[in-house]
Design a protein around this motif. Structure first.
Motif, mmCIF file in Angstrom:
data_model
loop_
_atom_site.group_PDB
_atom_site.id
_atom_site.type_symbol
_atom_site.label_atom_id
_atom_site.label_comp_id
_atom_site.label_asym_id
_atom_site.label_seq_id
_atom_site.Cartn_x
_atom_site.Cartn_y
_atom_site.Cartn_z
ATOM 1 N N ASN A 17 0.793 -1.223 0.000
ATOM 2 C CA ASN A 17 0.000 0.000 0.000
ATOM 3 C C ASN A 17 0.828 1.277 0.000
ATOM 4 O O ASN A 17 0.511 2.222 -0.686
ATOM 5 N N SER A 18 1.879 1.321 0.805
ATOM 6 C CA SER A 18 2.561 2.600 0.971
ATOM 7 C C SER A 18 3.832 2.741 0.155
ATOM 8 O O SER A 18 4.190 3.833 -0.233
ATOM 9 N N MET A 19 4.511 1.676 -0.086
ATOM 10 C CA MET A 19 5.791 1.801 -0.757
ATOM 11 C C MET A 19 5.663 1.895 -2.282
ATOM 12 O O MET A 19 6.613 2.237 -2.944
ATOM 13 N N THR A 20 4.513 1.585 -2.829
ATOM 14 C CA THR A 20 4.345 1.682 -4.277
ATOM 15 C C THR A 20 3.596 2.944 -4.678
ATOM 16 O O THR A 20 3.439 3.205 -5.855
ATOM 17 N N LYS A 21 3.122 3.697 -3.730
ATOM 18 C CA LYS A 21 2.377 4.930 -4.019
ATOM 19 C C LYS A 21 3.323 6.120 -4.048
ATOM 20 O O LYS A 21 4.265 6.189 -3.270
ATOM 21 N N LEU A 22 3.014 7.054 -4.931
ATOM 22 C CA LEU A 22 3.807 8.273 -5.002
ATOM 23 C C LEU A 22 3.660 9.092 -3.717
ATOM 24 O O LEU A 22 4.633 9.584 -3.166
ATOM 25 N N LEU A 23 2.428 9.230 -3.219
ATOM 26 C CA LEU A 23 2.159 9.987 -1.994
ATOM 27 C C LEU A 23 1.319 9.142 -1.043
ATOM 28 O O LEU A 23 0.093 9.238 -1.026
ATOM 29 N N PRO A 24 1.959 8.300 -0.223
ATOM 30 C CA PRO A 24 1.192 7.496 0.731
ATOM 31 C C PRO A 24 0.509 8.386 1.775
ATOM 32 O O PRO A 24 1.035 9.425 2.144
ATOM 33 N N THR A 25 -0.669 7.966 2.222
ATOM 34 C CA THR A 25 -1.419 8.752 3.202
ATOM 35 C C THR A 25 -1.019 8.396 4.624
ATOM 36 O O THR A 25 -0.623 7.280 4.915
ATOM 37 N N SER A 26 -1.124 9.371 5.508
ATOM 38 C CA SER A 26 -0.848 9.186 6.921
ATOM 39 C C SER A 26 -1.631 10.233 7.700
ATOM 40 O O SER A 26 -2.264 11.102 7.112
ATOM 41 N N THR A 27 -1.582 10.131 9.014
ATOM 42 C CA THR A 27 -2.189 11.156 9.863
ATOM 43 C C THR A 27 -1.064 11.905 10.559
ATOM 44 O O THR A 27 0.057 11.413 10.637
ATOM 45 N N ALA A 28 -1.371 13.064 11.062
ATOM 46 C CA ALA A 28 -0.377 13.844 11.805
ATOM 47 C C ALA A 28 -1.003 14.265 13.124
ATOM 48 O O ALA A 28 -2.127 14.747 13.162
ATOM 49 N N GLY A 29 -0.273 14.053 14.200
ATOM 50 C CA GLY A 29 -0.760 14.490 15.509
ATOM 51 C C GLY A 29 -1.633 13.468 16.202
ATOM 52 O O GLY A 29 -1.691 12.303 15.842
ATOM 53 N N ALA A 72 -9.842 2.713 6.998
ATOM 54 C CA ALA A 72 -9.999 3.952 6.230
ATOM 55 C C ALA A 72 -9.031 4.019 5.046
ATOM 56 O O ALA A 72 -9.119 4.933 4.228
ATOM 57 N N GLY A 73 -8.103 3.062 4.970
ATOM 58 C CA GLY A 73 -7.165 3.050 3.861
ATOM 59 C C GLY A 73 -5.923 3.897 4.078
ATOM 60 O O GLY A 73 -5.202 4.193 3.125
ATOM 61 N N ILE A 74 -5.662 4.285 5.321
ATOM 62 C CA ILE A 74 -4.444 5.047 5.620
ATOM 63 C C ILE A 74 -3.251 4.132 5.366
ATOM 64 O O ILE A 74 -3.205 3.010 5.859
ATOM 65 N N ASP A 75 -2.282 4.604 4.605
ATOM 66 C CA ASP A 75 -1.126 3.775 4.262
ATOM 67 C C ASP A 75 -0.124 3.625 5.395
ATOM 68 O O ASP A 75 0.405 2.542 5.636
#
Length: 84
Positions: A17-29, A72-75
């Protein structure tokens, strides 16, 4: 008994999910704590549990937080500062 949290995070899924995406999603805080653990929407809310129940409650909150982010699909999931 405190159960390990790592079982919810699947390394194979993370890599795909995250290593093949140009901009992987995440949360902050921080993410909101469950109302059974601390009063929601209150800065520095005291814990509602104590001792072993608090330790287990924090781990449960962490499991819920990680699971919700995965659904939710967060990478790149985080602990959302649930134990802080």
């Amino acid at each position: 008994m405190v159960r390990p949290v790592r079982r919810l995070i699947h390394p194979e899924t993370y890599k795909v999910n995250s290593m093949t995406k140009l901009l992987p999603t995440s949360t902050a805080g921080s993410l909101p704590k469950p109302s059974w653990l601390a009063e929601p929407e209150k800065l520095w809310s005291p814990w509602k549990l104590e001792g072993a129940a608090l330790a287990e409650g924090k781990q449960d909150a962490l499991r819920v937080t990680l699971s919700e982010q995965e659904r939710a699909g967060i990478d790149i999931v985080s602990d959302g500062e649930q134990t802080r």
